[in-house]
Design an enzyme around this catalytic site. Sequence first.
Site, PDB file in Angstrom:
ATOM      1  N   PRO A   1       0.932  -1.486  -0.184  1.00 45.67           N
ATOM      2  CG  PRO A   1      -0.271  -1.047   3.086  1.00 45.67           C
ATOM      3  CD  PRO A   1       0.827  -1.790   1.703  1.00 45.67           C
TER       4      PRO A   1
ATOM      5  CB  SER B   1       5.412   2.342   4.025  1.00 43.95           C
ATOM      6  OG  SER B   1       3.471   1.812   4.119  1.00 43.95           O
TER       7      SER B   1
ATOM      8  CG  ASP C   1       7.909  -4.785   0.795  1.00 42.22           C
ATOM      9  OD1 ASP C   1       9.065  -5.817   1.641  1.00 42.22           O
ATOM     10  OD2 ASP C   1       6.979  -4.663   1.043  1.00 42.22           O
TER      11      ASP C   1
ATOM     12  CB  CYS D   1       7.207  -9.063   6.998  1.00 46.01           C
ATOM     13  SG  CYS D   1       6.163  -9.236   5.775  1.00 46.01           S
TER      14      CYS D   1
END
Lengths: 182, 302
Positions: free
Chosen positions: B109, B111, B177, B230
């Site tokens: 989203p 960041s 990412d 993550c």
Amino acid sequence: MSDEPLRTDGGRADDGRTNDGQQFDRLPETPADREVEGRASRREVLDWWDERFGVPPETFDGVTFWEKGAGKVWAFAGDVDSPIRIEGLGLTFMRTRQEHWKPTTEAVQRFGADADRNVLRLSPEQAERFVAGEDQELDWDGDWGYLIAAHEIAGEDAPLGVGLYLHGELRSRIPKGRRREF
Amino acid sequence: MEPLERYRPIVDDFDAFLDACERPLPSAVRVNTIKSSTERVTAAFDEAGVGWEQADWNDRVMTVETDRPGNTWPYFHGWVQGQEEVSSLPAVVLDPNPGERVWDACAAPGSKTTHLAALMEDTGTLVANDNNLGRLSALRSNAERLGVSNVAVTNRDARNFSLKPFDGEPFDRALVDVPCSCEGTVRKNPDTFDEWSLNHVHSVAGVQKGILRRAVQATREGGTVVYATCTFAPEENEAALDHVIAEEDCRVVEMDIDIEHAPGITEWEGDGFDDSVRKAARIYPHFQDTGGFFVAKLEVTA
């Protein structure tokens, strides 16, 4: 919104060149360079910000303007060829193709810090009501129409967003998704 | 927490690791230098009586004493992005310069996209791609609130991303990412492990390799690619690096990061990985009271 001064036109030109809502087209430099009927030019956009808010044209050095969707102008700092069919290009900047052009909340927050005309400074209470989306009665001696609402935070003015001032009333134009109640 | 058991052999002080994973994560924000400064943001938080504490490794990242950072003036003005501390790491490692051309392959989203834009001083061209149209609208609204004007947003499958709309020219840098099993976000999303399965880990690992390969191909010789997840799962981390350095013209390089981390591992459940994956960083939640994270820096060699 009903008595908001609006006029839309589809931008259809006699030669058949129209705005294509699926792609971003770079704005022409001047009205003389215009090929699509009704499309704003860069010069008109810069003049408007200068005349309406006193935001100097140099503020937008390095920024190009693009239209996608009739009248919706986007501001982009990068470098791509026109036209381009992608999902987004920079930030939504203002609404043209209507009698009274209207900047977006995001444009005002990003580029409006140097504005010195048609800026309405709100008290802490008024600022909270404004960002909650409420309309409020207040006296102001500036022009009727779209203005920049600002408040003081951490010792300096900061633009909040766009308001519409008519008949002694400040109407908040903060979009629903951006409203906050503190 | 059952799926974490398999990391007992690779995590030092495993009990502290488990304890940290069970604690909720502090609220954190990153200062958006496109619209503000650390000084102004902290002054505004002080005015509002909101406590804050800067991260040791980055003074633009801070934890804040409120459950709702979204309902503060700095957030409304787009001066901060709600973003947990370790999620500010990959943009710092990619280290883009003003004026460069940068690709964020899995951007929503937003960041990290908006962090990249700030490091580029909102100049150059930042292509933010995501295959999920719904999540792209979250990216668009974050980028707009933060005043990002150098971003071009695309909705493509990153694995076969075309450079055609962008002059066919490779990028200077790319951030990868990737979508992952998200084990490291358990402190924020306690139901992370409800859906967890080793099958899912293996299936998402295939997608990750495909995206990382495309990013290396789409980056110029001498350019930089940063790979981040993550999750703790080596299948999604070191194994992806090991695969891509064998298949594409790139190598893992040292990172200069001031945050406590463990090196990448070279062995996992009978598989060995190239020694260079040690240069990657594993960040465990008990090190600095953050979420879990994995990051590696690659140099494109041809």
